[in-house]
Design a protein around this motif. Sequence first.
Motif, mmCIF file in Angstrom:
data_model
loop_
_atom_site.group_PDB
_atom_site.id
_atom_site.type_symbol
_atom_site.label_atom_id
_atom_site.label_comp_id
_atom_site.label_asym_id
_atom_site.label_seq_id
_atom_site.Cartn_x
_atom_site.Cartn_y
_atom_site.Cartn_z
ATOM 1 N N GLY A 101 -9.418 -1.975 -10.763
ATOM 2 C CA GLY A 101 -9.824 -2.940 -9.737
ATOM 3 C C GLY A 101 -9.312 -4.331 -10.040
ATOM 4 N N GLU A 102 -9.333 -4.707 -11.317
ATOM 5 C CA GLU A 102 -8.822 -6.023 -11.714
ATOM 6 C C GLU A 102 -7.323 -6.131 -11.456
ATOM 7 N N ALA A 103 -6.592 -5.041 -11.682
ATOM 8 C CA ALA A 103 -5.146 -5.044 -11.444
ATOM 9 C C ALA A 103 -4.829 -5.233 -9.969
ATOM 10 N N PHE A 104 -5.559 -4.529 -9.111
ATOM 11 C CA PHE A 104 -5.323 -4.659 -7.679
ATOM 12 C C PHE A 104 -5.713 -6.057 -7.189
ATOM 13 N N ALA A 105 -6.772 -6.624 -7.769
ATOM 14 C CA ALA A 105 -7.162 -7.983 -7.396
ATOM 15 C C ALA A 105 -6.090 -8.986 -7.828
ATOM 16 N N ARG A 137 0.504 -11.402 -16.681
ATOM 17 C CA ARG A 137 -0.744 -11.415 -17.443
ATOM 18 C C ARG A 137 -1.580 -10.174 -17.124
ATOM 19 N N ALA A 138 -1.593 -9.792 -15.840
ATOM 20 C CA ALA A 138 -2.364 -8.614 -15.436
ATOM 21 C C ALA A 138 -1.786 -7.337 -16.037
ATOM 22 N N ILE A 139 -0.459 -7.243 -16.130
ATOM 23 C CA ILE A 139 0.166 -6.060 -16.718
ATOM 24 C C ILE A 139 -0.219 -5.919 -18.187
ATOM 25 N N ASN A 181 4.093 -4.052 -10.636
ATOM 26 C CA ASN A 181 5.553 -4.167 -10.651
ATOM 27 C C ASN A 181 6.123 -4.427 -9.262
ATOM 28 N N LEU A 182 5.556 -3.780 -8.248
ATOM 29 C CA LEU A 182 6.042 -3.993 -6.884
ATOM 30 C C LEU A 182 5.886 -5.460 -6.490
ATOM 31 N N ARG A 183 4.731 -6.030 -6.807
ATOM 32 C CA ARG A 183 4.525 -7.450 -6.511
ATOM 33 C C ARG A 183 5.450 -8.314 -7.356
ATOM 34 N N GLY A 184 5.635 -7.919 -8.624
ATOM 35 C CA GLY A 184 6.478 -8.705 -9.518
ATOM 36 C C GLY A 184 7.918 -8.791 -9.058
ATOM 37 N N MET A 185 8.485 -7.650 -8.630
ATOM 38 C CA MET A 185 9.879 -7.695 -8.193
ATOM 39 C C MET A 185 10.042 -8.513 -6.917
ATOM 40 N N THR A 186 9.050 -8.436 -6.030
ATOM 41 C CA THR A 186 9.111 -9.223 -4.800
ATOM 42 C C THR A 186 9.091 -10.709 -5.115
#
Length: 397
Positions: free
Chosen positions: A191-195, A218-220, A241-246
Motif C-alpha cells: 500500500g505504501e508503494a502504491f501511495a 526512496r519507495a523502491i 518502475n513504470l512511474r520512474g521511467m515516465t
Amino acid sequence: MTMGTITDPAPGANVALLRKARGLSQSALARRAHVSLSLLSKIEVGDRPLTPAVATAIGAALGLSMDQVQGRVSVAADVEQQLLDLRAAIRDYDLPMHQDAPADRVTAGLETADQYRDQVDVAALLALLPALLRDATTHAHTTNSVAAWTALADVYSTVYWLAARHRWMDMAELAVTRQKWAVDQKPNAVGEAFAARDRAGTYLNFGAVARGLDVVDRAIVTVQSAPLSTTDRDLAVGILNLRGMTLAGRLTDKTTGAREAERHIKSAWRTAAAFDREVSAHGLTFGPRNVFTHVLATRVDLGRPQDALTLTDDLNAALSGLPPTRIAPTRINYARAQLDTGDRDGALENLAAAFEIAPQMARIHPMGRELLRVLMSIHRRSNPALLRLSKLSGITL
C-alpha cells in the motif's frame, strides 16, 4: 452526461491566451522560457504540439505550473454538484457516517470504480466516487483493519487518477495526501508503494520530475527491504518502475533522462517477466504489455520517436488484453511518434483509434488535443475523419 466543455482551449492555444493576458510578445516569452521563437509560434498556431517539457519551461517563465499551462479541464454544469460532493467527502476524511457501511458494499463499489476507470468512463466514475468515498471512510474507521484502510487508500488513488486526468491538481495533491494517511493507519509495504507511486505522479503533473524521481527511488528502497513475498515485491517495484521511467523521460537533460529511464526500464522488464499475464491490483495493471506501453511513451518523451515506433511492428497485438485506460494513451503516444517522423496519415489513424476506444479520455488528454490541433492545421477541412474528431473533441477547425 459528458465531462468537460467545448469551450476549453487546447494546450497550445492556452499558451497564447496566457501570454497575451500578461502583455508579453512571443519573442519575450520565448526568451524567458529558453525556447526558440519559431517553436513557440508554431505551438500557438497549432503547427507543433505543446510537449510536457516545453509546457514546463513556459510555466517556469510565467510563474505557473505545467497543469496551468496545459489548461485545467472544466466540467459541465450538470456535474458540478457531483464535483462539490466529492470535495466535501475528501474534506470529511476523519468523519465517518452515522450509519453502517458494510464491507461488501465497499468492495462492490471499488470493483465498479475499477471498471469505470479501466473503461475510462470518467463521467460515471465522478458520479460514483462521493458516496463510495464516504462508505470506505466509514468502513475503515469502524473496522480498523488493514484491508479496510487499504480499500480507503484505493478509493483515494482513484480520486487522484480522476483529478490528474482533468488537471485539477489541488484535488490530486489532497487525494494522495489522504491516500498516504489511510495507508499509515495500518501500514503495509505494498500500500505504501502504491501511495508513493501516486505521490510521484503529482510531481509529474506539475513538471517537478526530479523530485518525483526521488520519491520513486526512496519507495523502491523501502519495498526491497520489506518482508514481502517475491510476487508482492515484484508487483510493487514494477509499478514504481513504470512511474520512474515516465518521470525520467520528462527530465530536461535528456542524457540524464535516458540513463535514469533505462535503469527503470530494465528493472520493469525484469520484474514483469515474473508475471505470465497482466495482473490488476489497487486499480492498476502491471505486466509485460503495460511495461511496453510505458517504454513507448518514455522513448517519445526522450525525443526518440523512431525508437518508440520500432518497439513493435504490430501495435494491435502489443496492446491486446489491456484496458482502454492504457490503450488510448498509447495510441496517442504512437501517433505523436508518427507525427514526429512525418507519418501524418498514421498519426491520424491512431489518434482516431484513441477517440474510438476512450472518447472521454482522448477529449481531455492534453497531447491528444494537441495532436488533433496540429493535424487540423495540416489537413484543414479536407479530411472527414478530422471533422468527426473535431466534433468529439470540441476543438473547432
